[in-house]
Scaffold this active site. Structure first.
Site, PDB file in Angstrom:
ATOM      1  N   ARG A 207      -0.379  -2.976  -8.842  1.00 30.97           N
ATOM      2  CA  ARG A 207      -0.409  -3.357  -7.437  1.00 30.97           C
ATOM      3  C   ARG A 207      -1.832  -3.636  -6.940  1.00 30.97           C
ATOM      4  O   ARG A 207      -2.212  -3.271  -5.829  1.00 30.97           O
ATOM      5  CB  ARG A 207       0.252  -2.282  -6.555  1.00 30.97           C
ATOM      6  CG  ARG A 207       1.712  -2.034  -6.881  1.00 30.97           C
ATOM      7  CD  ARG A 207       2.580  -3.248  -6.615  1.00 30.97           C
ATOM      8  NE  ARG A 207       3.966  -2.991  -6.973  1.00 30.97           N
ATOM      9  CZ  ARG A 207       4.519  -3.335  -8.136  1.00 30.97           C
ATOM     10  NH1 ARG A 207       3.801  -3.949  -9.064  1.00 30.97           N
ATOM     11  NH2 ARG A 207       5.784  -3.072  -8.385  1.00 30.97           N
TER      12      ARG A 207
ATOM     13  N   SER B 126       9.189  -0.826  -0.879  1.00 28.69           N
ATOM     14  CA  SER B 126       8.730   0.525  -1.231  1.00 28.69           C
ATOM     15  C   SER B 126       7.500   0.870  -0.396  1.00 28.69           C
ATOM     16  O   SER B 126       6.532   0.113  -0.368  1.00 28.69           O
ATOM     17  CB  SER B 126       8.376   0.601  -2.720  1.00 28.69           C
ATOM     18  OG  SER B 126       9.517   0.389  -3.513  1.00 28.69           O
TER      19      SER B 126
ATOM     20  N   GLU C 280       1.789   1.604  -0.044  1.00 22.91           N
ATOM     21  CA  GLU C 280       1.827   0.239  -0.541  1.00 22.91           C
ATOM     22  C   GLU C 280       1.967  -0.734   0.621  1.00 22.91           C
ATOM     23  O   GLU C 280       1.496  -1.862   0.567  1.00 22.91           O
ATOM     24  CB  GLU C 280       3.012   0.095  -1.500  1.00 22.91           C
ATOM     25  CG  GLU C 280       3.061  -1.202  -2.259  1.00 22.91           C
ATOM     26  CD  GLU C 280       4.117  -1.183  -3.347  1.00 22.91           C
ATOM     27  OE1 GLU C 280       4.859  -2.180  -3.455  1.00 22.91           O
ATOM     28  OE2 GLU C 280       4.204  -0.188  -4.079  1.00 22.91           O
TER      29      GLU C 280
END
Length: 310
Positions: free
Chosen positions: A179, A231, A301
């Protein structure tokens, strides 16, 4: 604040067909979370040239700006954003040469996956169902089912605001990790276009079947029937984040109209007219409880963006 001279410049660019724009826009209408206050102006460039012109106008007229794609990983502030928002979703060019597909940053990952399927190119099936754009996916190295876009990307063309020119990274130059990418380290680099190379050819029917299987798994395990930003937390080493939250008894926990999903505890959903404050309360509560119970520091995130409460 947005300078009136910038608004006039955008109106001129729109009259020339280079961009589209909306004024006094509720950010809740463009975010997958369906949350956020008002933004004075949202600009939609139609090409890389249009993107450069909008950014140049913002810089020349002292107007703060931010660039987003589909806003699928964003929690906009309740107070909105007093600068200009530049959204890439009108930049939708897509083409193929052999086993490579080149797409502008605003192309949806769903559309890239379907285009590859129709071309008989396999390797991008995992991207089907990820709700973001190619630009956002490259920026954060988006992925699913143990795959990520870094496996496929060959080159990425970007606009260097600092140097005022278009440049290109090769795949290995983008410092991809879980990520993350080089673009997170440099906000002056605006992703314009990416070229993906697909590892193998397969019959369309076989590729489509794999895509549908992935989508079925999403519907079964993720609360895609509710507005969310996906998420909320990054995967933490040695743990499944959703299970930590579930084991802490937080499934179904609510704050105002926001809820920790009962289907997947890694998601916070907009259950009913949630505010950013509701979501932030749940995020803070989850982080504190998981730190106390498991000695694990969760990292968000989801990007929280806009004018913060005083």
């Amino acid at each position: 604040m947005v300078d009136n001279r910038f608004i006039e410049a955008v109106r001129s660019l729109s009259a020339s067909g280079i961009v589209e724009y909306t004024e006094n826009t509720e950010l809740s209408t463009i975010s997958t979370f369906k949350i956020g206050g008002q933004c004075r102006i949202v600009v939609y460039p139609k090409s890389s040239y249009g993107m450069r012109r909008v950014i140049e106008a913002a810089r020349e007229n002292n107007t703060p700006y931010a660039v987003f794609g589909r806003c699928s990983n964003v929690l906009f502030a309740d107070k909105g954003w007093s600068g200009a928002l530049i959204v890439t979703t009108k930049m939708k060019s897509i083409s193929r040469k052999g086993a490579t597909i080149t797409v502008e940053c605003g192309v949806l990952l769903n559309d890239l996956a379907k285009f590859a399927m129709r071309s008989g190119l396999s390797g991008g099936e995992f991207a089907y169902g990820i709700p973001g754009t190619v630009g956002g996916a490259v920026y954060m190295n988006a992925g699913a089912f143990e795959h990520s876009v870094s496996e496929l990307i060959k080159t990425c063309t970007y606009y260097s605001v600092k140097e005022n020119k278009v440049m290109t990274y090769e795949g290995h130059e983008m410092n991809f990790g879980y990520r993350k990418s080089v673009f997170m380290e440099n906000s002056d680099s605006i992703i314009l276009e990416a070229t993906f190379e697909f590892p193998e050819r397969k019959p369309q029917e076989e590729i489509k079947a794999q895509m549908e299987e992935y989508m079925s798994r999403r519907r079964e395990k993720q609360p895609i029937e509710y507005p969310s930003a996906g998420s909320v937390f990054k995967r933490c080493q040695g743990h499944f984040t959703g299970k930590l939250i579930e084991d802490a008894g937080l499934k179904g926990k609510m704050a105002g109209g926001a809820m920790v999903s009962v289907k997947h505890a890694g998601f916070i959903i907009n259950y009913k007219d949630a505010t950013a404050a509701d979501v932030l309360y749940l995020i803070d509560m989850i982080k504190k409880i998981i730190a106390e119970k498991n000695n694990v520091e969760l990292e968000c995130e989801v990007i929280y963006f806009g004018d913060k409460e005083e």
